[in-house]
Design a protein around this motif. Structure first.
Motif, PDB file in Angstrom:
ATOM      1  N   ALA A 218      37.575  42.792  36.195  1.00  0.00           N
ATOM      2  CA  ALA A 218      38.420  43.985  36.284  1.00  0.00           C
ATOM      3  C   ALA A 218      38.428  44.551  37.696  1.00  0.00           C
ATOM      4  O   ALA A 218      39.474  44.977  38.209  1.00  0.00           O
ATOM      5  N   GLN A 219      37.275  44.562  38.353  1.00  0.00           N
ATOM      6  CA  GLN A 219      37.205  45.095  39.716  1.00  0.00           C
ATOM      7  C   GLN A 219      38.040  44.249  40.676  1.00  0.00           C
ATOM      8  O   GLN A 219      38.814  44.787  41.481  1.00  0.00           O
ATOM      9  N   SER A 220      37.911  42.934  40.565  1.00  0.00           N
ATOM     10  CA  SER A 220      38.692  42.069  41.447  1.00  0.00           C
ATOM     11  C   SER A 220      40.177  42.145  41.133  1.00  0.00           C
ATOM     12  O   SER A 220      41.016  42.112  42.036  1.00  0.00           O
ATOM     13  N   ALA A 221      40.514  42.249  39.842  1.00  0.00           N
ATOM     14  CA  ALA A 221      41.929  42.330  39.457  1.00  0.00           C
ATOM     15  C   ALA A 221      42.592  43.540  40.100  1.00  0.00           C
ATOM     16  O   ALA A 221      43.730  43.458  40.581  1.00  0.00           O
ATOM     17  N   ALA A 222      41.886  44.680  40.117  1.00  0.00           N
ATOM     18  CA  ALA A 222      42.457  45.884  40.720  1.00  0.00           C
ATOM     19  C   ALA A 222      42.705  45.677  42.211  1.00  0.00           C
ATOM     20  O   ALA A 222      43.739  46.098  42.752  1.00  0.00           O
ATOM     21  N   ILE A 223      41.774  45.026  42.887  1.00  0.00           N
ATOM     22  CA  ILE A 223      41.915  44.813  44.329  1.00  0.00           C
ATOM     23  C   ILE A 223      43.024  43.802  44.612  1.00  0.00           C
ATOM     24  O   ILE A 223      43.840  43.990  45.529  1.00  0.00           O
ATOM     25  N   VAL A 224      43.067  42.729  43.832  1.00  0.00           N
ATOM     26  CA  VAL A 224      44.105  41.711  44.041  1.00  0.00           C
ATOM     27  C   VAL A 224      45.488  42.300  43.792  1.00  0.00           C
ATOM     28  O   VAL A 224      46.437  42.042  44.537  1.00  0.00           O
ATOM     29  N   ARG A 225      45.611  43.134  42.752  1.00  0.00           N
ATOM     30  CA  ARG A 225      46.895  43.760  42.456  1.00  0.00           C
ATOM     31  C   ARG A 225      47.343  44.646  43.629  1.00  0.00           C
ATOM     32  O   ARG A 225      48.527  44.660  44.004  1.00  0.00           O
ATOM     33  N   GLU A 226      46.409  45.343  44.224  1.00  0.00           N
ATOM     34  CA  GLU A 226      46.730  46.248  45.334  1.00  0.00           C
ATOM     35  C   GLU A 226      47.067  45.483  46.610  1.00  0.00           C
ATOM     36  O   GLU A 226      47.926  45.901  47.392  1.00  0.00           O
ATOM     37  N   THR A 227      46.404  44.358  46.829  1.00  0.00           N
ATOM     38  CA  THR A 227      46.571  43.638  48.096  1.00  0.00           C
ATOM     39  C   THR A 227      47.524  42.450  48.013  1.00  0.00           C
ATOM     40  O   THR A 227      47.862  41.867  49.055  1.00  0.00           O
ATOM     41  N   LEU A 228      47.967  42.097  46.808  1.00  0.00           N
ATOM     42  CA  LEU A 228      48.839  40.932  46.674  1.00  0.00           C
ATOM     43  C   LEU A 228      50.103  41.037  47.522  1.00  0.00           C
ATOM     44  O   LEU A 228      50.510  40.048  48.154  1.00  0.00           O
ATOM     45  N   PRO A 229      50.780  42.199  47.604  1.00  0.00           N
ATOM     46  CA  PRO A 229      51.968  42.265  48.461  1.00  0.00           C
ATOM     47  C   PRO A 229      51.673  41.920  49.914  1.00  0.00           C
ATOM     48  O   PRO A 229      52.433  41.168  50.553  1.00  0.00           O
ATOM     49  N   ALA A 230      50.545  42.432  50.445  1.00  0.00           N
ATOM     50  CA  ALA A 230      50.214  42.154  51.850  1.00  0.00           C
ATOM     51  C   ALA A 230      49.813  40.700  52.045  1.00  0.00           C
ATOM     52  O   ALA A 230      50.254  40.040  53.004  1.00  0.00           O
ATOM     53  N   VAL A 231      49.001  40.192  51.126  1.00  0.00           N
ATOM     54  CA  VAL A 231      48.595  38.789  51.234  1.00  0.00           C
ATOM     55  C   VAL A 231      49.800  37.883  51.055  1.00  0.00           C
ATOM     56  O   VAL A 231      49.999  36.909  51.797  1.00  0.00           O
ATOM     57  N   GLY A 232      50.656  38.197  50.067  1.00  0.00           N
ATOM     58  CA  GLY A 232      51.841  37.390  49.833  1.00  0.00           C
ATOM     59  C   GLY A 232      52.760  37.371  51.033  1.00  0.00           C
ATOM     60  O   GLY A 232      53.305  36.318  51.392  1.00  0.00           O
ATOM     61  N   ALA A 233      52.936  38.521  51.678  1.00  0.00           N
ATOM     62  CA  ALA A 233      53.819  38.595  52.842  1.00  0.00           C
ATOM     63  C   ALA A 233      53.274  37.772  54.004  1.00  0.00           C
ATOM     64  O   ALA A 233      54.042  37.272  54.834  1.00  0.00           O
TER      65      ALA A 233
ATOM     66  N   GLY B 178      56.802  21.342  56.924  1.00  0.00           N
ATOM     67  CA  GLY B 178      56.365  22.623  56.371  1.00  0.00           C
ATOM     68  C   GLY B 178      56.286  22.674  54.859  1.00  0.00           C
ATOM     69  O   GLY B 178      55.905  23.707  54.297  1.00  0.00           O
ATOM     70  N   GLU B 179      56.625  21.572  54.176  1.00  0.00           N
ATOM     71  CA  GLU B 179      56.637  21.604  52.718  1.00  0.00           C
ATOM     72  C   GLU B 179      55.251  21.872  52.134  1.00  0.00           C
ATOM     73  O   GLU B 179      55.090  22.649  51.194  1.00  0.00           O
ATOM     74  N   GLN B 180      54.216  21.220  52.689  1.00  0.00           N
ATOM     75  CA  GLN B 180      52.869  21.398  52.158  1.00  0.00           C
ATOM     76  C   GLN B 180      52.406  22.838  52.330  1.00  0.00           C
ATOM     77  O   GLN B 180      51.782  23.421  51.438  1.00  0.00           O
ATOM     78  N   ARG B 181      52.705  23.424  53.481  1.00  0.00           N
ATOM     79  CA  ARG B 181      52.303  24.807  53.742  1.00  0.00           C
ATOM     80  C   ARG B 181      52.960  25.767  52.758  1.00  0.00           C
ATOM     81  O   ARG B 181      52.312  26.642  52.178  1.00  0.00           O
ATOM     82  N   ARG B 182      54.267  25.598  52.551  1.00  0.00           N
ATOM     83  CA  ARG B 182      54.977  26.491  51.637  1.00  0.00           C
ATOM     84  C   ARG B 182      54.519  26.293  50.194  1.00  0.00           C
ATOM     85  O   ARG B 182      54.451  27.245  49.416  1.00  0.00           O
ATOM     86  N   ALA B 183      54.180  25.042  49.836  1.00  0.00           N
ATOM     87  CA  ALA B 183      53.708  24.788  48.485  1.00  0.00           C
ATOM     88  C   ALA B 183      52.364  25.449  48.234  1.00  0.00           C
ATOM     89  O   ALA B 183      52.128  26.034  47.167  1.00  0.00           O
ATOM     90  N   LEU B 184      51.451  25.373  49.207  1.00  0.00           N
ATOM     91  CA  LEU B 184      50.145  26.016  49.054  1.00  0.00           C
ATOM     92  C   LEU B 184      50.308  27.523  48.941  1.00  0.00           C
ATOM     93  O   LEU B 184      49.689  28.166  48.078  1.00  0.00           O
ATOM     94  N   ALA B 185      51.144  28.119  49.792  1.00  0.00           N
ATOM     95  CA  ALA B 185      51.368  29.563  49.728  1.00  0.00           C
ATOM     96  C   ALA B 185      51.935  29.967  48.375  1.00  0.00           C
ATOM     97  O   ALA B 185      51.482  30.948  47.757  1.00  0.00           O
ATOM     98  N   GLY B 186      52.920  29.209  47.902  1.00  0.00           N
ATOM     99  CA  GLY B 186      53.516  29.529  46.613  1.00  0.00           C
ATOM    100  C   GLY B 186      52.537  29.385  45.470  1.00  0.00           C
ATOM    101  O   GLY B 186      52.522  30.197  44.535  1.00  0.00           O
ATOM    102  N   ALA B 187      51.679  28.361  45.532  1.00  0.00           N
ATOM    103  CA  ALA B 187      50.708  28.141  44.461  1.00  0.00           C
ATOM    104  C   ALA B 187      49.690  29.272  44.403  1.00  0.00           C
ATOM    105  O   ALA B 187      49.347  29.771  43.320  1.00  0.00           O
ATOM    106  N   LEU B 188      49.189  29.701  45.563  1.00  0.00           N
ATOM    107  CA  LEU B 188      48.207  30.790  45.582  1.00  0.00           C
ATOM    108  C   LEU B 188      48.806  32.083  45.039  1.00  0.00           C
ATOM    109  O   LEU B 188      48.187  32.783  44.222  1.00  0.00           O
ATOM    110  N   ALA B 189      50.011  32.406  45.497  1.00  0.00           N
ATOM    111  CA  ALA B 189      50.648  33.647  45.035  1.00  0.00           C
ATOM    112  C   ALA B 189      50.955  33.574  43.547  1.00  0.00           C
ATOM    113  O   ALA B 189      50.744  34.549  42.810  1.00  0.00           O
ATOM    114  N   ALA B 190      51.448  32.421  43.085  1.00  0.00           N
ATOM    115  CA  ALA B 190      51.788  32.279  41.668  1.00  0.00           C
ATOM    116  C   ALA B 190      50.542  32.350  40.796  1.00  0.00           C
ATOM    117  O   ALA B 190      50.553  32.961  39.715  1.00  0.00           O
TER     118      ALA B 190
END
Length: 395
Positions: free
Chosen positions: A4-19, A52-64
């Motif tokens: 629960a603690q990590s979920a709250a932090i990930v939810r808050e920081t996901l936009p910045a990490v995703g960007a 750049g396909e591998q890079r974009r795939a890794l980014a998409g997988a982590l965010a998803a």
């Protein structure tokens, strides 16, 4: 799953990490390969790094994956992970390489996001990473065991036939070297082909099995990738230029999560260009099994001359009493096909159909939308992407 603690932090920081993920993954790969260049020898495909396909795939997988954990905290997103696990198993990713990736990935996160990566933020995303890595390690071990793929099950296969399909596509029929039986393959699966490039570096490329022989032979169909402003496909170019009948190639065991399931539901097989390779293998399986299952084959290509495996598709659908086919050629000039891009207007899609499709991602997005509009349930649309999965089922 995620605390629960990590979920709250990930939810808050996901936009910045995703960007920042595109920059993070670019930094990650650059740093890792500078320190560990041996990883480019027989594991990572250099072409996917350059474009750049591998890079974009890794980014998409982590965010998803992070998004899936937040949306359904008590469930593991196995559908997302399975596609990655099959590709990793096919190239022989090892457990210790997840430790290496972790080191360089989290170093890149800290460099790109700076002071925003507090100890609590780092710990939360560390939990996300190891949940994903742990699930993949377990999946890959199971897949390797099921495929009889200890140490990747790399073995030598001899080319017994080379056949030109089009000006840019050729098929290689192979038989295993030695008396040991080859692990079984299912229609829709792919193998990794490992070759040594002129500079001495081993490179891998995955090719769908486009056919199987009753004698244990297998066929791969290889498109030469060149031009169009994209890096040349190193492995495909080498195979086209050098491989002849009698030569030996090193292949992995077969993997792939998009495989034809037996059943009675009507089938719609949809492809474009070289995406016709898994579809042809599925047609061959159906023809060999017999039966009167309803099958609708829909294929789009640039022209009749560019349509690889066209005669195989015609022969196999003719052999199936419940099958029909429709071809589209953008350049026209063939009275046996419709002109232009695939348009399903006027095509009767069977009720309750299960769909398998393969082709360029924009093509599959458009075809999927038309199929759903025609009444196909989204859960019944299965797709295969060649190379790193940039779609991730989000279309």
């Amino acid at each position: 799953m995620l605390s629960a603690q990590s979920a709250a932090i990930v939810r808050e920081t996901l936009p910045a990490v995703g960007a920042g993920l595109d920059e993070i993954t670019a930094r990650f790969y650059d740093t890792m390969f500078a320190d560990r260049p041996e990883l480019l020898d027989g594991l990572f495909n250099r072409g996917n790094q350059r474009n750049g396909e591998q890079r974009r795939a890794l980014a998409g997988a982590l965010a998803a994956f992070a998004g899936a954990l937040l949306a359904r905290p008590d469930e593991r997103p196995d559908a997302l992970l399975a596609r990655i696990a099959h590709k990793h198993a096919a190239v022989g990713v090892t457990d210790d390489q997840y430790v290496i990736v972790h080191k360089y990935l989290f170093g890149a996160i800290a460099e790109v996001l700076g002071d925003a990566v507090t100890p609590d933020v780092a710990a939360a995303w560390d939990e996300v990473y190891w949940l994903m890595a742990g699930a993949l390690i377990a999946m890959e071990a199971r897949l390797a065991a099921e495929a009889g793929a200890g140490d990747g099950a790399w073995r030598a296969w001899r080319v017994v036939e080379r056949r030109a399909e089009t000006a840019e596509v050729m098929s290689l029929t192979l038989r295993p070297v030695g008396d040991e039986p080859a692990p079984p393959a299912r229609p829709g699966q792919y193998v990794s082909v490992r070759v040594t490039m002129p500079d001495g570096v081993a490179q891998l490329r995955q090719y769908t099995l486009s056919g199987h022989g009753a004698d244990g032979s297998r066929r791969i169909t290889v498109k030469r990738v060149s031009g169009g402003g994209q890096p040349e496909g190193e492995v495909s170019a080498l195979l086209h230029a050098t491989v002849r009948e009698g030569d030996e190639l090193t292949l992995s065991a077969p993997f792939g999560d998009v495989t034809l399931e037996d059943g009675d539901a009507p089938l719609v097989l949809v492809s474009a260009g070289i995406g016709g390779t898994p579809i042809t293998a599925m047609l061959e399986h159906l023809a060999r099994a017999g039966g009167d299952r309803r099958v609708l084959l829909l294929h789009a290509d640039r022209s009749k001359a560019a349509h690889a495996l066209r005669e195989d598709m015609r022969r196999l659908t003719d052999a199936l009493p419940g099958a029909e086919r429709v071809f589209w050629y953008e350049e026209g000039g063939c009275d046996c096909a419709r002109t232009g891009r695939m348009d399903l207007e006027g095509v009767e899609i069977p009720e309750g159909a299960v769909v398998y499709m393969c082709g360029p991602v924009p093509f599959m997005r458009a075809a999927r939308a038309q199929l759903i509009a025609a009444g196909v349930a989204p859960r019944d649309v299965h797709y295969e992407v060649f190379g790193p999965d940039l779609w991730l089922g989000a279309a």
